[in-house]
Design an enzyme around this catalytic site. Sequence first.
Site, PDB file in Angstrom:
ATOM      1  N   GLY A   1      13.578  84.430  92.874  1.00 29.84           N
ATOM      2  CA  GLY A   1      13.338  84.540  91.425  1.00 29.84           C
ATOM      3  C   GLY A   1      13.899  83.333  90.702  1.00 29.84           C
TER       4      GLY A   1
ATOM      5  CB  ALA B   1      10.772  79.876  88.057  1.00 33.19           C
TER       6      ALA B   1
ATOM      7  N   GLY C   1      18.861  91.981  92.021  1.00 25.88           N
ATOM      8  CA  GLY C   1      17.677  92.741  91.602  1.00 25.88           C
ATOM      9  C   GLY C   1      17.936  94.238  91.706  1.00 25.88           C
TER      10      GLY C   1
ATOM     11  CG  ASP D   1      28.295  96.991  85.833  1.00 27.03           C
ATOM     12  OD1 ASP D   1      27.475  97.053  84.908  1.00 27.03           O
ATOM     13  OD2 ASP D   1      27.955  96.932  87.038  1.00 27.03           O
TER      14      ASP D   1
ATOM     15  NE  ARG E   1      26.758  94.232  80.861  1.00 29.74           N
ATOM     16  CZ  ARG E   1      25.621  94.559  81.449  1.00 29.74           C
ATOM     17  NH1 ARG E   1      25.583  95.599  82.279  1.00 29.74           N
ATOM     18  NH2 ARG E   1      24.520  93.875  81.226  1.00 29.74           N
TER      19      ARG E   1
ATOM     20  CG  HIS F   1      24.499  97.640  88.397  1.00 29.32           C
ATOM     21  ND1 HIS F   1      25.311  97.350  87.329  1.00 29.32           N
ATOM     22  CD2 HIS F   1      23.307  97.034  88.125  1.00 29.32           C
ATOM     23  CE1 HIS F   1      24.653  96.607  86.461  1.00 29.32           C
ATOM     24  NE2 HIS F   1      23.430  96.404  86.910  1.00 29.32           N
TER      25      HIS F   1
END
Length: 333
Positions: free
Chosen positions: A14, A16, A133, A162, A165, A190
């Site tokens: 992933g 890009a 992902g 997490d 956060r 998660h």
Amino acid sequence: MMNSKEPIRVAVTGAAGNIGYALLFRIASGAMFGPDQPVALNLIEIDPGMEALKGVAMELDDCAFPLLTEIVQTSDLDVGFKDVDWALLVGSVPRKKGMERADLLGINGKVFVGQGQALNRAAKRSVRVVVVGNPCNTNALIAMTSAPDIPNDQFFAMTRLDENRAKSQLAEKAGVPVSEISELCVWGNHSPTMFADFTNTKIGRQKATDVITDDTWFKETFLPTVGKRGAAIIAARGASSAASAANAVVDTVRDLVKPTHGDFHSVCVYSNGEYGTPAGIITSLPIKIDAVGKWHVVEGISLSPFAEQKIRESNDELLEERKVAFGQLGLSF
Ligand code: LMR
């Protein structure tokens, strides 16, 4: 002057995408492996993303990063994972407003079968794999199961976002710099069931619960805010977290490659039943790194009955995700 160190080869899927765009430049700048460690980047995209990837690679070139020795661009997993030291599995379909991460299992699960198999064929046996992902814990378990020749303890999923956060929420509530918050492990999945263990967290040298004495705030504001922060970002931005997710990938890998001096961190690892968690899932635990670079689960944390129950609920969810996903994919555990 030429740097004589062997480059660390890092695959990013992933590449890009939004997280990829926020991640690659930091890897290439030295933020992940240090300011004198060369890196080679294997950038992996699906075919429709290859043109955009070309642009990303051009921008990497235009940064003239002294540490970046090579850029490979490919949509072929066997090329992308060839001899890599690290595989950062970022690419997947992100959730939209109103979805839970587990709703992505049917969409993303099979991608991680293919990626696990390709890692098994192409990567170094010492490769370490970080799954970003979603649903990342179960996707990591799927990739691990699909890569039988790579040891289980080399697969990780990410709860550092997490943890970060949670630390910010506590710092704001206590009115202290975020650097004052330590020993904060996010346990479990998660997902909104994750348990950000405020009961063992320190603010400065004090217990967080001695500084913030409002138990209701911890249980009814702090835990849901942390657990649902990803959804709050999606609601506000119209897209899932990208820069903060990339930052957490950098933090995760940086802290996995150097011996821990001081604070431990939350990483989803393959469980052997530590702290009563079910063996055979990839769940978030407090992790530290020893002098030879091996990770261990931090011992001796005392969990209250409340904490134990929360962690059990989150791990039960992981058992359920495993059952559903492995059933759909025809995998056994
Ligand atoms: C996050 O926590 O921000 C990511 O896992 C994206 C999401 O779907 O919440």
